[in-house]
Design a protein around this motif. Structure first.
Motif, short mmCIF file in Angstrom:
data_model
loop_
_atom_site.label_atom_id
_atom_site.label_comp_id
_atom_site.label_asym_id
_atom_site.label_seq_id
_atom_site.Cartn_x
_atom_site.Cartn_y
_atom_site.Cartn_z
N GLY A 98 0.94 -1.03 0.00
CA GLY A 98 0.01 0.32 0.00
C GLY A 98 0.87 0.88 0.42
N ALA A 99 0.03 2.37 0.08
CA ALA A 99 0.90 3.77 -0.44
C ALA A 99 1.85 3.48 1.26
N SER A 100 1.31 3.27 2.59
CA SER A 100 1.07 3.09 3.77
C SER A 100 3.17 2.87 3.70
N GLY A 101 3.01 0.79 3.40
CA GLY A 101 4.38 0.88 3.14
C GLY A 101 5.73 1.96 1.83
N GLY A 102 4.75 2.41 1.39
CA GLY A 102 5.08 4.19 0.37
C GLY A 102 5.74 5.12 1.75
N PHE A 103 4.94 4.91 2.95
CA PHE A 103 5.12 6.69 3.55
C PHE A 103 6.49 5.49 4.30
N LEU A 104 6.60 4.06 4.79
CA LEU A 104 7.45 3.93 5.64
C LEU A 104 8.55 4.03 5.12
N LEU A 105 9.11 3.32 3.64
CA LEU A 105 10.16 3.67 2.81
C LEU A 105 10.86 5.27 2.74
N ALA A 106 9.52 6.28 2.17
CA ALA A 106 9.90 7.28 1.73
C ALA A 106 10.61 8.49 3.06
N LEU A 107 9.77 8.05 4.04
CA LEU A 107 9.56 8.84 5.52
C LEU A 107 10.71 8.16 6.47
N GLY A 108 10.56 7.01 6.79
CA GLY A 108 11.85 6.20 6.96
C GLY A 108 13.72 6.60 6.28
N LEU A 109 13.40 7.11 4.97
CA LEU A 109 14.98 7.42 4.41
C LEU A 109 15.20 8.97 4.45
N SER A 110 13.75 9.90 4.92
CA SER A 110 14.22 10.90 5.23
C SER A 110 14.57 11.90 6.35
N ARG B 6 20.88 6.60 9.71
CA ARG B 6 19.65 5.06 10.10
C ARG B 6 19.85 4.91 9.14
N THR B 7 20.02 5.16 7.63
CA THR B 7 19.99 4.19 6.22
C THR B 7 21.16 3.59 5.64
N LEU B 133 16.42 1.56 11.63
CA LEU B 133 15.35 1.61 11.44
C LEU B 133 14.20 2.26 12.68
N PHE B 134 14.65 2.43 14.09
CA PHE B 134 13.94 3.27 15.35
C PHE B 134 15.42 3.99 15.70
N ASP B 135 16.12 3.91 15.59
CA ASP B 135 17.27 5.05 16.01
C ASP B 135 18.18 4.25 17.53
N GLY B 136 17.64 2.46 17.35
CA GLY B 136 18.78 2.40 18.48
C GLY B 136 19.94 1.66 18.10
N VAL B 137 20.06 0.56 18.66
CA VAL B 137 21.69 0.86 18.74
C VAL B 137 21.92 -0.80 18.71
N PRO B 138 22.08 -1.33 17.68
CA PRO B 138 22.26 -2.97 18.00
C PRO B 138 24.13 -3.38 18.48
#
Ligand SMILES: Cc1ncc(COP(=O)(O)O)c(C=O)c1O
Ligand SMILES: Cc1ncc(COP(=O)(O)O)c(C=O)c1O
Lengths: 389, 389
Positions: A98-110, B6-7, B133-138
């Motif tokens: 879903g777009a939901s997964g798209g936000f996980l990627l886009a915002l996780g990257l940014s 993080r990425t 991804l959640f900015d923790g430290v493995p």
């Protein structure tokens, strides 16, 4: 176990309470008109179903590449050429749940921890929560009918500075159904990029426009993330398949992140999505768009006749954001009473932000005309005879 | 656009390079024995396929509740009663897009920025990347054959303090196929909880055990998150459906998080998963488990005969972690040369951590016995006649 702070900042959706109560009423035998659910009422089109059936037969349902089936990435990339005249390399397309997964990627990257992200208020509530998930700071920027409820560089500039790092734009918008003007979008992107910020454009309601079609943010810059989905225009909510187009410089990082957090998107859903681009399917979707437009016209006129304010004409999606101030000082109270007394379910403004939510309710036209007419008649009886009427 | 820090800490998997090269060789007409892919080779069982077909016919594929179809949550909860004799309330069960989605929930709920999380090294590489991804430290805790490659409270205690907040345990483990001893698991959970830390138990390979079955961490505490999936024992990788059981105190927060980041899991996949608990299906899965055991026995004996070290007997999953020290000083070089010269693909230790990765390769027995025999014969030729042989 203790709960991470980010999670306690994520608020529940009020629509869930409305939905639960509506379902309880239905179990008691009441007839409920559902105008609270942002999901097309049409079934998955037959060509798409056929493709999924064929993919599943025999049971060869395996992990796909993390970024998606190559054919699907190519079809999505080609769609940008056909629809917008924009060249997108398939390698920039990531298929997501879903777009939901798209936000996980886009915002996780940014989103770095502590980074500010500007969001239109009212707006889709999950944006702020995705930002919180990555320990960023959502900045709700009040927008009004004068802006067609959209961000602009001027609006955003009042908030820029102080750790602001990016912006999420969305057009057609949820909950207002309004479109951002192309020039305003272009200038906003320019403003943010000149300041080294990131832009994520949610284009999930593209295709569901009833006047001029929307440009993609990719027409103005290659350095944006564009999130989209098969959920809305393509009518495939329950399949959970969408995509994000990322800038060339993010391709490698997006690939690594997708490998880790998704492994892949559901294979039957990806095969189904590929069939969604077939000509006969697009013809059916265009027919449905015509029906949505009829509903929009009907509901828009009917609500205004009843005395609701609709300060900015909704030109897309399947939402009307209506000012219920003439009938109530508290839209949540209005929504609750309306449901109890008439069995019409809609969503109070509270779900969409902090900017005058008590004055607005969102109505979805994701039900057939006859049901919308029934709903409108009940709302009419309520506001004429009811508490504040 | 700049990439969030993080990425950049998330490293690519070396197995992807091996896989890509293997596929390139296949396109050139070479025959490749695949022992690098952690995915069962069996098709989705027919009962599961039938259920999915029925769900899709007619196209009523819609969003489900965020936590999953109520029937599926109930079936999963009941499974804990049947299999482990543990009582789990359905409200604690969240259906997710694979175990991967379960980790997004469990770690999104638990990991504060900067929090340390202890992980076994070698181990499944995504754990560390979810923590990042959640900015923790493995914190990679070296484990050896003497521990059956598992964490213990003693091991973890050397690393505790200094911001350590939780632990991820996994048994049967990837890449070693070893099981943690129940008493060791119980003590580890006790150790971490006494210090206010969180425990996430990855039980995705439960059901694929060839000696004693594993206890669930829920037998020792209700205050843990247990992640599981239909991917491995149930053989449903490409459907992307799994689950996480959370402590009662996390139910409300998990609900909110799931609503925001998933909306829901793919509906056809959920209906398919529900059928996976049918008695006849479980019989088929048990038959498959028998085949996996045969393969394990065959490959385990064969590799030792060739001179590989297998310091801890693999009792579950479908992996053997073999010491290739007798043949090479560098397992990555070993894997590459083996692929080029013989067309056998396996995974170098480098993907699983920093603790002596150069000494180990992982082999998957996710191929029929005849192919494993072919692979073993080629490896034999290579190590006898090849560079280090
Ligand atoms: C504006 C907007 N963006 C994104 C989404 C997520 O949709 P999906 O994950 O089904 O693609 C929704 C769903 O309602 C939405 O309204
Ligand atoms: C140990 C372990 N945990 C979790 C996963 C994730 O699996 P899935 O998301 O398909 O359920 C895998 C996949 O290989 C794994 O090996």
């Amino acid at each position: 176990m203790q709960i991470a702070r980010r999670t306690s900042d994520i608020r529940p959706f009020h629509v869930m309470e409305i939905l639960a109560r509506a379902q309880a009423l239905e179990r008691e035998g009441r007839d409920v008109v559902h105008m609270e659910v942002g999901e097309p009422d049409f079934p998955t089109p037959p060509w798409v179903v056929e493709a999924a059936l064929a993919a599943i037969q025999g049971g060869g349902v395996k992990y796909t590449p993390a970024a998606g089936l190559p054919e699907l990435r190519e079809a999505i990339a080609a769609y940008y050429g056909q629809r917008y005249g924009v060249r997108v390399e398939p390698r920039r397309v990531f298929v997501t749940p879903g777009a939901s997964g798209g936000f996980l990627l886009a915002l996780g990257l940014s989103v770095e921890p502590g980074a500010g992200v500007a969001l239109a208020d009212p707006g889709y509530p999950c944006y702020a929560n995705f930002v919180r998930l990555f320990d960023g700071v959502p900045h709700l920027v009040p927008v009004d009918a004068a802006d067609r409820f959209h961000l602009s560089w001027e609006r955003v500039s009042h908030y820029w500075g102080g750790g602001m790092r990016g912006v999420v734009v969305a057009s057609p918008a949820n909950p207002t159904g309004t479109l951002i003007e192309p020039g305003v979008l272009r200038e906003l992107i320019g403003f943010v990029q000149e300041r080294g910020g990131f832009v994520v454009s949610d284009e999930i309601y593209h295709g569901l426009e009833y006047g001029a079609a929307s440009p993609t943010a990719l027409e103005f810059s290659d350095e944006v993330c564009v999130v989209n989905s098969f959920s809305k225009y393509f009518g495939m909510t329950g399949w959970r398949v969408g995509w994000v187009v990322v800038p060339e410089g993010l391709v490698a990082a997006a690939e690594r992140l997708a490998q880790n957090i998704f492994i892949s998107t559901a294979m039957p859903s990806q095969v189904a999505a590929l069939a969604a681009f077939a000509e006969e399917n697009i013809r059916e979707l265009e027919r449905r768009r015509g029906l949505f437009r009829e509903r929009r016209d009907f509901l828009w006129a009917g609500l205004q006749e009843l005395g609701f304010g609709i300060p900015a004409r909704p030109e897309g999606a399947f939402y009307i954001y209506a000012d219920c101030g003439p009938f109530s000082r508290d839209s949540q109270d209005f929504a609750r009473s309306l449901l109890e007394e008439t069995g019409v379910a809609l969503t109070p403004g509270l779900d969409f932000g902090k900017h005058r939510p008590e004055g607005f309710v969102r109505l979805c036209y994701t039900a057939p005309l006859a049901r919308l007419a029934e709903g409108l008649a009940r709302i009419g009886g309520f506001v004429r005879g009811g508490p504040g009427g």
